[in-house]
Design an enzyme around this catalytic site. Sequence first.
Site, PDB file in Angstrom:
ATOM      1  CG  HIS A  53      27.049  -3.247 -34.521  1.00 62.02           C
ATOM      2  ND1 HIS A  53      26.537  -4.507 -34.317  1.00 62.02           N
ATOM      3  CD2 HIS A  53      26.801  -2.948 -35.814  1.00 62.02           C
ATOM      4  CE1 HIS A  53      26.009  -4.951 -35.435  1.00 62.02           C
ATOM      5  NE2 HIS A  53      26.160  -4.017 -36.374  1.00 62.02           N
ATOM      6  CD  GLU A  55      26.825  -3.942 -28.877  1.00 66.81           C
ATOM      7  OE1 GLU A  55      25.962  -4.799 -28.639  1.00 66.81           O
ATOM      8  OE2 GLU A  55      26.812  -3.228 -29.911  1.00 66.81           O
ATOM      9  CB  CYS A  83      24.999  -8.848 -33.269  1.00 67.00           C
ATOM     10  SG  CYS A  83      26.571  -8.004 -33.622  1.00 67.00           S
ATOM     11  CB  CYS A  86      28.737  -6.785 -30.523  1.00 66.48           C
ATOM     12  SG  CYS A  86      28.576  -5.444 -31.733  1.00 66.48           S
TER      13      CYS A  86
END
Length: 144
Positions: A53, A55, A83, A86
Amino acid sequence: MTDDERYMQLALHEAMKANEIGEIPIGCVIVSRGQIVGRGHNLTESLQDVTAHAEIQAITAAASTLGGKYLTDCTLYVTMEPCVMCAGAIGWAQIRRLVYGAADTKKGYRVYAPQALHPKCQVVSGVMEDECKELVQTFFKIRR
């Protein structure tokens, strides 16, 4: 334009990079004392890695730039609410400020893990929300 808007604009630029390669358009930048120390965008399809992801990519870059795993003097800017995974990484990195654009009512951390962030982390939401939301909505409209 505020500093938060300026850095969110850079996170949106990262999201557009993801969009150009067929990734869900989420982008992230991490700032420490006025300097960008990490950038990232979704690479889950490109890397065939569910953890890639925006992040996570940016946290890894920032830790490398700063030479340590704790990012206590940093602000993380991301176009979509993190999410749970993260948010956990943001918490473990001890990031003190999180700024995100659009809320994620289906997978966002606030629904499933509202305590995942470090207790001292300040959260600012809704920065350039319309632009962030539109980018993701357009991505999914084209693909569905």
